[in-house]
Write a protein that holds these residues in place. Structure first.
Motif, PDB file in Angstrom:
ATOM      1  N   GLU A 113      33.880  38.970  53.142  1.00  0.00           N
ATOM      2  CA  GLU A 113      34.322  38.370  54.396  1.00  0.00           C
ATOM      3  C   GLU A 113      34.563  36.875  54.247  1.00  0.00           C
ATOM      4  N   GLU A 114      33.787  36.205  53.395  1.00  0.00           N
ATOM      5  CA  GLU A 114      33.929  34.762  53.198  1.00  0.00           C
ATOM      6  C   GLU A 114      34.972  34.422  52.147  1.00  0.00           C
ATOM      7  N   ALA A 115      35.005  35.199  51.056  1.00  0.00           N
ATOM      8  CA  ALA A 115      35.809  34.834  49.882  1.00  0.00           C
ATOM      9  C   ALA A 115      37.141  35.556  49.790  1.00  0.00           C
ATOM     10  N   GLY A 116      37.293  36.656  50.521  1.00  0.00           N
ATOM     11  CA  GLY A 116      38.520  37.435  50.433  1.00  0.00           C
ATOM     12  C   GLY A 116      38.639  38.232  49.157  1.00  0.00           C
ATOM     13  N   CYS A 117      37.502  38.584  48.553  1.00  0.00           N
ATOM     14  CA  CYS A 117      37.508  39.381  47.324  1.00  0.00           C
ATOM     15  C   CYS A 117      37.472  40.866  47.669  1.00  0.00           C
ATOM     16  N   GLN A 118      37.758  41.701  46.666  1.00  0.00           N
ATOM     17  CA  GLN A 118      37.723  43.148  46.848  1.00  0.00           C
ATOM     18  C   GLN A 118      36.317  43.664  46.563  1.00  0.00           C
ATOM     19  N   VAL A 119      35.762  44.375  47.520  1.00  0.00           N
ATOM     20  CA  VAL A 119      34.383  44.853  47.415  1.00  0.00           C
ATOM     21  C   VAL A 119      34.195  45.692  46.167  1.00  0.00           C
ATOM     22  N   GLY A 120      33.176  45.358  45.386  1.00  0.00           N
ATOM     23  CA  GLY A 120      32.798  46.122  44.213  1.00  0.00           C
ATOM     24  C   GLY A 120      33.648  45.901  42.988  1.00  0.00           C
ATOM     25  N   GLU A 121      34.708  45.055  43.085  1.00  0.00           N
ATOM     26  CA  GLU A 121      35.654  44.957  41.985  1.00  0.00           C
ATOM     27  C   GLU A 121      35.863  43.545  41.428  1.00  0.00           C
ATOM     28  N   GLU A 122      35.456  42.503  42.147  1.00  0.00           N
ATOM     29  CA  GLU A 122      35.801  41.149  41.713  1.00  0.00           C
ATOM     30  C   GLU A 122      34.582  40.234  41.666  1.00  0.00           C
ATOM     31  N   ILE A 123      34.674  39.223  40.792  1.00  0.00           N
ATOM     32  CA  ILE A 123      33.649  38.194  40.637  1.00  0.00           C
ATOM     33  C   ILE A 123      34.034  37.001  41.498  1.00  0.00           C
ATOM     34  N   VAL A 124      33.075  36.404  42.168  1.00  0.00           N
ATOM     35  CA  VAL A 124      33.276  35.142  42.875  1.00  0.00           C
ATOM     36  C   VAL A 124      32.373  34.107  42.216  1.00  0.00           C
ATOM     37  N   ALA A 125      32.953  32.962  41.817  1.00  0.00           N
ATOM     38  CA  ALA A 125      32.175  31.944  41.094  1.00  0.00           C
ATOM     39  C   ALA A 125      32.669  30.553  41.452  1.00  0.00           C
ATOM     40  N   GLY A 126      31.787  29.563  41.337  1.00  0.00           N
ATOM     41  CA  GLY A 126      32.106  28.186  41.680  1.00  0.00           C
ATOM     42  C   GLY A 126      31.587  27.839  43.062  1.00  0.00           C
ATOM     43  N   THR A 127      31.423  26.533  43.319  1.00  0.00           N
ATOM     44  CA  THR A 127      30.904  26.065  44.594  1.00  0.00           C
ATOM     45  C   THR A 127      31.783  24.958  45.149  1.00  0.00           C
ATOM     46  N   LEU A 128      31.681  24.715  46.441  1.00  0.00           N
ATOM     47  CA  LEU A 128      32.452  23.671  47.098  1.00  0.00           C
ATOM     48  C   LEU A 128      32.155  22.323  46.451  1.00  0.00           C
ATOM     49  N   GLY A 129      33.223  21.642  45.965  1.00  0.00           N
ATOM     50  CA  GLY A 129      33.077  20.334  45.343  1.00  0.00           C
ATOM     51  C   GLY A 129      32.708  20.362  43.877  1.00  0.00           C
ATOM     52  N   GLY A 130      32.509  21.559  43.299  1.00  0.00           N
ATOM     53  CA  GLY A 130      32.135  21.664  41.898  1.00  0.00           C
ATOM     54  C   GLY A 130      33.335  21.956  41.019  1.00  0.00           C
ATOM     55  N   PRO A 131      33.117  22.121  39.716  1.00  0.00           N
ATOM     56  CA  PRO A 131      34.220  22.513  38.823  1.00  0.00           C
ATOM     57  C   PRO A 131      34.851  23.811  39.293  1.00  0.00           C
ATOM     58  N   ASP A 132      36.164  23.925  39.100  1.00  0.00           N
ATOM     59  CA  ASP A 132      36.860  25.089  39.632  1.00  0.00           C
ATOM     60  C   ASP A 132      38.160  25.299  38.879  1.00  0.00           C
ATOM     61  N   THR A 133      38.644  26.524  38.865  1.00  0.00           N
ATOM     62  CA  THR A 133      39.992  26.806  38.393  1.00  0.00           C
ATOM     63  C   THR A 133      40.998  26.334  39.434  1.00  0.00           C
ATOM     64  N   CYS A 134      42.236  26.072  38.981  1.00  0.00           N
ATOM     65  CA  CYS A 134      43.256  25.535  39.880  1.00  0.00           C
ATOM     66  C   CYS A 134      44.627  26.028  39.432  1.00  0.00           C
ATOM     67  N   SER A 135      45.712  25.476  39.984  1.00  0.00           N
ATOM     68  CA  SER A 135      47.066  25.899  39.631  1.00  0.00           C
ATOM     69  C   SER A 135      47.282  25.806  38.129  1.00  0.00           C
ATOM     70  N   GLY A 136      47.723  26.900  37.513  1.00  0.00           N
ATOM     71  CA  GLY A 136      47.928  26.955  36.068  1.00  0.00           C
ATOM     72  C   GLY A 136      46.822  27.650  35.309  1.00  0.00           C
ATOM     73  N   ASP A 137      45.684  27.884  35.963  1.00  0.00           N
ATOM     74  CA  ASP A 137      44.568  28.592  35.321  1.00  0.00           C
ATOM     75  C   ASP A 137      44.623  30.097  35.556  1.00  0.00           C
ATOM     76  N   SER A 138      45.438  30.535  36.514  1.00  0.00           N
ATOM     77  CA  SER A 138      45.548  31.967  36.775  1.00  0.00           C
ATOM     78  C   SER A 138      45.825  32.730  35.485  1.00  0.00           C
ATOM     79  N   GLY A 139      45.174  33.852  35.330  1.00  0.00           N
ATOM     80  CA  GLY A 139      45.357  34.678  34.146  1.00  0.00           C
ATOM     81  C   GLY A 139      44.437  34.312  32.999  1.00  0.00           C
ATOM     82  N   GLY A 140      43.867  33.106  33.051  1.00  0.00           N
ATOM     83  CA  GLY A 140      42.913  32.700  32.016  1.00  0.00           C
ATOM     84  C   GLY A 140      41.585  33.424  32.182  1.00  0.00           C
ATOM     85  N   PRO A 141      40.709  33.311  31.192  1.00  0.00           N
ATOM     86  CA  PRO A 141      39.467  34.078  31.245  1.00  0.00           C
ATOM     87  C   PRO A 141      38.327  33.355  31.944  1.00  0.00           C
TER      88      PRO A 141
END
Length: 250
Positions: A160-188
């Protein structure tokens, strides 16, 4: 909407490390729009939305696209996506794809055991994406950071908060912390074979997931945390079938 997501607040990957992580290059674009991982000498694991409709024509193997001897480009020749292209949502399937490339001499990365992923509290993100929270400044070099795991399997309250698919996806990172961004999609998103985010020299890194998108919410594009396709045994079974299909040309 799926948003291609360089590492914000990350650090450069030293030359010679994580060589299997590559950048996807698109028809004379001035920067990489996506990242990926060599899982065979001629196969790149990436996100489906990085190839649907506008596939890359080559990949960059190296650590810095703007310096002499920073790496080299390798042609790409075909792809398979695990979800329905043309639909602007990850809910139509798993946001992963396989890209066939000319054979490299890079040692590929392997899948992490699902039991190891399930115990992770920290994971390591890697990619060639943007370095600012607005996703506009690109350095075109490989960056990485450790990030805390919010959820390995996206229970309903996290969904409900992250918009992830139940049981199938990882949610990682925190507000203001290191994060993936444009161009990182598809990376591991990686895990040490000793568990957790690991450090260089402390064991082998294995693939736990694929960068898909930022978490739902208004405000900045990056720096809120990310959603990653978890590479379950079922997903790896699709990956194996896709590789066989690409090699057969079917």
């Amino acid at each position: 909407m799926l948003i291609d997501i360089d590492i914000v607040k990350g650090r450069p990957v030293p030359a010679g490390h994580l060589r299997a992580v590559v950048a996807l290059a698109y028809h004379n674009e001035p920067f990489s729009s996506c990242s990926g991982t060599l899982i065979a000498e001629d196969m790149v694991l990436t996100a489906a939305h990085c190839v649907c409709g506008y596939p890359p024509d080559r990949i960059f193997v190296g650590y810095d696209m703007k310096v002499t001897n920073g790496g080299s480009f390798v042609p790409a020749s075909g792809w398979r996506a695990a979800y329905r292209c043309g639909v602007d949502t990850a809910a139509t399937g798993v946001d992963i794809a396989i890209l066939k490339v000319s054979r490299t001499k890079v040692t590929p990365m392997t899948a992490a055991p699902d039991a190891l992923i399930q115990r992770a509290n920290w994971l390591r993100i890697v990619g060639f994406g943007a370095t600012d929270i607005d996703g506009e400044r690109f350095e075109d070099r490989k960056l990485e950071s450790a990030v805390p795991v919010t959820s390995i399997d996206c229970p309903r309250d996290v969904a409900e908060e992250a918009g992830c698919q139940v049981g199938e996806e990882i949610v990682a990172g925190t507000l203001g912390g290191p994060d993936t961004c444009s161009g990182d999609s598809g990376g591991p998103i990686l895990i040490s074979d000793r568990g957790g985010a690991g450090e260089y020299g402390e064991g082998m890194f294995r693939i736990a997931g694929v960068t898909s998108r930022g978490i739902d919410g208004e405000g900045t594009i990056c720096g809120r945390g990310g959603v990653y396709e978890r590479l379950t045994p079922a997903v790896w079974n699709w990956v194996s079938q896709a590789q066989r299909s690409l090699r057969r040309g079917t």
